[in-house]
Design an enzyme around this catalytic site. Sequence first.
Site, short mmCIF file in Angstrom:
data_model
loop_
_atom_site.label_atom_id
_atom_site.label_comp_id
_atom_site.label_asym_id
_atom_site.label_seq_id
_atom_site.Cartn_x
_atom_site.Cartn_y
_atom_site.Cartn_z
NE ARG A 15 4.63 -5.32 26.02
CZ ARG A 15 3.42 -4.88 25.68
NH1 ARG A 15 2.54 -5.70 25.16
NH2 ARG A 15 3.11 -3.62 25.86
CD GLU A 154 -0.10 5.32 34.89
OE1 GLU A 154 0.31 4.43 34.14
OE2 GLU A 154 -0.60 6.38 34.45
CG ASN A 169 -1.96 9.89 30.26
OD1 ASN A 169 -1.88 10.89 29.54
ND2 ASN A 169 -0.94 9.45 30.99
CE1 TYR A 348 25.95 0.93 -9.88
CE2 TYR A 348 28.18 0.50 -10.65
CZ TYR A 348 27.31 1.02 -9.70
OH TYR A 348 27.80 1.63 -8.58
CB ALA A 362 21.28 -2.84 -23.92
NE ARG A 422 34.08 -4.40 -31.98
CZ ARG A 422 33.02 -3.78 -32.44
NH1 ARG A 422 32.08 -3.39 -31.61
NH2 ARG A 422 32.86 -3.57 -33.73
C1 UD1 Z 1 2.38 5.69 30.26
C2 UD1 Z 1 1.49 6.50 31.21
C3 UD1 Z 1 0.05 6.05 31.06
C4 UD1 Z 1 -0.41 6.19 29.63
C5 UD1 Z 1 0.56 5.44 28.69
C6 UD1 Z 1 0.23 5.76 27.27
C7 UD1 Z 1 2.85 7.09 33.16
C8 UD1 Z 1 3.16 6.78 34.56
N1 UD1 Z 1 1.94 6.32 32.57
O1 UD1 Z 1 2.34 4.37 30.73
O2 UD1 Z 1 -0.81 6.82 31.89
O3 UD1 Z 1 -1.72 5.71 29.45
O4 UD1 Z 1 1.92 5.84 28.93
O5 UD1 Z 1 1.01 4.96 26.41
O6 UD1 Z 1 3.38 8.04 32.59
N2 UD1 Z 1 10.24 6.37 29.59
C9 UD1 Z 1 11.48 6.93 29.87
N3 UD1 Z 1 12.01 6.73 31.10
C10 UD1 Z 1 11.40 6.02 32.08
C11 UD1 Z 1 10.13 5.45 31.78
C12 UD1 Z 1 9.59 5.64 30.52
O7 UD1 Z 1 12.07 7.60 29.02
O8 UD1 Z 1 11.97 5.91 33.16
C13 UD1 Z 1 9.66 6.57 28.26
C14 UD1 Z 1 9.52 5.28 27.48
O9 UD1 Z 1 10.63 5.06 26.68
C15 UD1 Z 1 8.27 5.57 26.64
C16 UD1 Z 1 7.45 6.51 27.51
O10 UD1 Z 1 8.36 7.07 28.43
O11 UD1 Z 1 8.59 6.23 25.45
C17 UD1 Z 1 6.30 5.82 28.24
O12 UD1 Z 1 6.81 4.86 29.12
P1 UD1 Z 1 6.08 3.49 29.39
O13 UD1 Z 1 6.83 2.75 30.37
O14 UD1 Z 1 5.73 2.82 28.11
O15 UD1 Z 1 4.72 4.02 30.07
P2 UD1 Z 1 3.39 3.21 30.24
O16 UD1 Z 1 3.51 2.27 31.35
O17 UD1 Z 1 2.94 2.70 28.93
#
Ligand code: UD1
Length: 451
Positions: A15, A154, A169, A348, A362, A422
């Site tokens: 996004r 979730e 969370n 500069y 200057a 000059r």
């Molecule tokens: C997650 C939580 C949710 C919480 C929310 C808060 C889980 C299943 N859900 O959801 O409970 O309320 O965050 O913002 O944990 N990432 C990885 N690898 C992956 C997936 C994600 O590194 O395979 C990283 C993403 O880059 C990000 C973070 O983990 O920094 C969270 O991932 P995202 O997919 O945004 O989780 P949410 O669906 O928002």
Amino acid sequence: MSVSLIVLAAGKGTRMNSDQPKVLHRIGAAPLLHHALQAGLALDPAQVVVVTGHGASQVEKSARAYDDGVKVVLQAEQLGTGHAVAQAAPLLADAAGDAIVLYGDTPFVRAETLQAMLDARARHAVVVLGFEADDPGRYGRLVTQGEDLERIVEYKDATDEERAITLCNSGVICAEASVLFDLVAQVGNENASGEYYLTDIVALARAKGLSAGVVQCDEAETLGINTRAELSQAEAAFQARMRDQAMENGVTLYDPATTYFALDTVIGRDTTIGPNVVFGPRVTVESGAEIAAFCHLEGCHISRGATVGPFARLRPGAELAEDVHVGNFVEIKNAVLDEGVKVGHLTYLGDAHIGERTNIGAGTITCNYDGANKHHTEIGPRSFIGSNTMLVAPVTVGRDAMTASGSVITSNVPAEALAVARARQENKPGLAARLMDRFEKIKAERQKEKQ
Ligand code: UD1
Ligand code: CA
């Protein structure tokens, strides 16, 4: 007790609509990832692992630039937050003590909050950071019973009743490292998203007779960045906090709403800052300096009592000693100005060293670049560089020397010498008056023809 840090940063950030990995978008001139690392590193962790995926090499580079002790592991496929944490297991196989999971796109979690989670580990095997949400939206919900956390559900998998819960969370979780990896290894992907949820470890822990609990923080702290609009809101929140902090620390901001700080800006007490001043990364300002309106500063140091601007630009490597004055429309890059140097206007200075109390007239320019290479200009103490002097580097001007205005200095000037470089002036007696006379007549002729 030693602590390990696991920072999840593999997500794409669809996004954001960007070619850049999400965690490298900036707030306060620093990648989101650096904000998360700063909070985590305040706990002095024994080990830090960043989990990368989208844009892995760029994210790795950025993590190492912040701290070269950081370890990096690739999550080749983004199968969920639980799967992401599991990738860190081999790197932390012999980690003693607790592990904290942070998100790279959640920049505002405070070190104090993380410490509170570590403290809460005395009471619970798994500690989750939660917050009361104004609009719980699609956050995971914390299902509690009294003091205990039973499970996290979730949004996609939640019943209407569970969706009515407002305690959410944040994603930050803390447990003993070995326990965390044990639990994560048991997480399955039978859920609405088909992902391995880190959040499932709470119910798994409870099933094993381990306890889980919640530490609560302010919603503002858990703000995650998913869109450019959220990025701009986060920037505004960050700036508001930095401005308040600067004023609390004894810095005068004439128009706080127009002062922009970087994550690592350091400003001493009794320094005053005019309207519309922008701090890029790596700026330090000592006490009692004065920065007038419309200055742009980056990678520079300003010492006690120095005055800068209005309309000055200090670029990386600009170092101003005590009581230096840099005035309007002056640009300084990779140059050291010793105590009491004055550079008042339209100048500069690049790749230079200016000795103490030298005055730069200057319009002076160090011609430091020949199209391929940068060259150094050395100016001794107590010298006087005349207005509009071009210093064609490499070149040295000795101590107590002068250059005549408009000089193009191509060879070294010895100490105490005056360099004149000059064309010599020639005066033609009466010629101006004769020319003006002729022009007046021509104008009069034209006027007659028109009538
Ligand atoms: C997650 C939580 C949710 C919480 C929310 C808060 C889980 C299943 N859900 O959801 O409970 O309320 O965050 O913002 O944990 N990432 C990885 N690898 C992956 C997936 C994600 O590194 O395979 C990283 C993403 O880059 C990000 C973070 O983990 O920094 C969270 O991932 P995202 O997919 O945004 O989780 P949410 O669906 O928002
Ligand atoms: Ca998210």
